[in-house]
Design an enzyme around this catalytic site. Sequence first.
Site, PDB file in Angstrom:
ATOM      1  N   HIS A 175       0.654  -1.152  -0.063  1.00  0.00           N
ATOM      2  CA  HIS A 175       0.192   0.001  -0.170  1.00  0.00           C
ATOM      3  C   HIS A 175       0.801   1.270  -0.140  1.00  0.00           C
ATOM      4  O   HIS A 175       2.164   1.289   0.490  1.00  0.00           O
ATOM      5  CB  HIS A 175      -0.858   0.119   1.197  1.00  0.00           C
ATOM      6  CG  HIS A 175      -0.127   0.166   2.559  1.00  0.00           C
ATOM      7  ND1 HIS A 175       0.239   1.356   3.018  1.00  0.00           N
ATOM      8  CD2 HIS A 175       0.221  -0.736   3.638  1.00  0.00           C
ATOM      9  CE1 HIS A 175       0.729   1.075   4.154  1.00  0.00           C
ATOM     10  NE2 HIS A 175       0.735  -0.043   4.447  1.00  0.00           N
ATOM     11  N   ARG A 186      -6.206   1.076   3.985  1.00  0.00           N
ATOM     12  CA  ARG A 186      -4.981   1.595   3.305  1.00  0.00           C
ATOM     13  C   ARG A 186      -4.582   0.458   2.306  1.00  0.00           C
ATOM     14  O   ARG A 186      -4.296   1.004   1.145  1.00  0.00           O
ATOM     15  CB  ARG A 186      -3.746   1.850   4.238  1.00  0.00           C
ATOM     16  CG  ARG A 186      -3.307   0.745   4.991  1.00  0.00           C
ATOM     17  CD  ARG A 186      -2.063   1.336   6.050  1.00  0.00           C
ATOM     18  NE  ARG A 186      -1.433   0.302   6.719  1.00  0.00           N
ATOM     19  CZ  ARG A 186      -1.936  -0.248   7.997  1.00  0.00           C
ATOM     20  NH1 ARG A 186      -2.992   0.261   8.310  1.00  0.00           N
ATOM     21  NH2 ARG A 186      -1.287  -0.948   8.647  1.00  0.00           N
ATOM     22  N   GLU A 240      -1.315  -6.430   8.218  1.00  0.00           N
ATOM     23  CA  GLU A 240       0.022  -5.880   8.609  1.00  0.00           C
ATOM     24  C   GLU A 240       0.205  -6.917   9.944  1.00  0.00           C
ATOM     25  O   GLU A 240      -0.627  -6.869  10.559  1.00  0.00           O
ATOM     26  CB  GLU A 240       0.182  -4.369   8.725  1.00  0.00           C
ATOM     27  CG  GLU A 240       1.452  -3.759   9.485  1.00  0.00           C
ATOM     28  CD  GLU A 240       2.563  -4.374   8.610  1.00  0.00           C
ATOM     29  OE1 GLU A 240       3.203  -5.581   8.448  1.00  0.00           O
ATOM     30  OE2 GLU A 240       3.193  -3.673   7.777  1.00  0.00           O
ATOM     31  N   HIS A 271       0.593  -5.376   2.829  1.00  0.00           N
ATOM     32  CA  HIS A 271       1.435  -4.643   3.664  1.00  0.00           C
ATOM     33  C   HIS A 271       2.737  -5.033   3.573  1.00  0.00           C
ATOM     34  O   HIS A 271       3.024  -6.373   3.217  1.00  0.00           O
ATOM     35  CB  HIS A 271       0.772  -4.502   5.072  1.00  0.00           C
ATOM     36  CG  HIS A 271      -0.603  -4.261   5.174  1.00  0.00           C
ATOM     37  ND1 HIS A 271      -0.925  -3.097   5.500  1.00  0.00           N
ATOM     38  CD2 HIS A 271      -1.905  -5.009   4.964  1.00  0.00           C
ATOM     39  CE1 HIS A 271      -2.226  -3.028   5.601  1.00  0.00           C
ATOM     40  NE2 HIS A 271      -2.609  -3.995   5.199  1.00  0.00           N
TER      41      HIS A 271
END
Length: 332
Positions: free
Chosen positions: A87, A136, A190, A260
């Site tokens: 991202h 995100r 993440e 991520h």
Amino acid sequence: MAASTSQHALVSVKSLCAGANFGFEKRISKVRSVSVGRCCSGTRKLGLVCASNSHSSVMEPAQLPLSPESGSTPKKSSESALILIRHGESLWNEKNLFTGCVDVPLTPKGVDEAIEAGKRICNIPVDVIYTSSLIRAQMTAMLAMMQHRRKKVPIVVHSESEQAHRWSKIYSEETKKQSIPVITTWQLNERMYGELQGLNKQETADRFGKEQVHEWRRSYDTTPPNGESLEMCAERAVAYFKDQIVPQLVAGKHVMIAAHGNSLRSIIMHLDKLTSQEVISLELSTGIPMLYIFKEGKFIRRGSPAGPSEAGVYAYTRSLAQYRQKLDNMFQ
């Protein structure tokens, strides 16, 4: 860090995911093992050179469209594309805060990075998109696909409940053909940074010492307080990749994963057969896509597409070259 801390961290992660309606469901498919080409060893930086157990009730691998023009049941293909995108910059990246599983959006710079990533892959076929459950990553996927020349609409698949599935159903077959399913999953989130989340990285280093913070951030099996180690992140991310994403590639689907730094490092560790020491030195640039070709049971890393203006970059394989030519004929 003591073993009890790691166990506590794992319990905390499970509780967090369960509370967010991302439960640990049963695995739904068995996947044959795939081999991966060996890359050179040493420090690795994948930037300009170098995309469940849930959702089965909504979409099985064999039910997704094989090609941009076809909605028919796919046949096995000898080759498919896998795109990985980290991202773009988030608001907490900008503020130098530990983010982990806190759900924060992109900055304007992050938006621009996602758009640029989309331009780089605008001639590569995409049949299905996987993202984490965090905004995100989802913003990055959506913004990237808005740049694709095929102009299909990315649509999030809602399978968190029977009602969500029923209410989000598409009844037009033609509309389905012009859509790309987006599957979100916490397994691609993440790494969960535990009690570091929300702390300023520099202030944390000043408080605990640079060496301690470096160990929390860069070691493979050390957990931050009540958080995940990279090893724990890799366990969930790679398991999901094997169980849910590899079958799509085997079926001939072209897949994009927007996720991520740590979840993608984990997948790349699996694809490139990196050691635990090699993966901790692996750096991924935000918003820079990486392309793999899945062919005859093997993943071949092809680096980052340079952009739509460089025709040769899409000639990695015959099928990608043909797809670009089809787009040229369709939209010239």
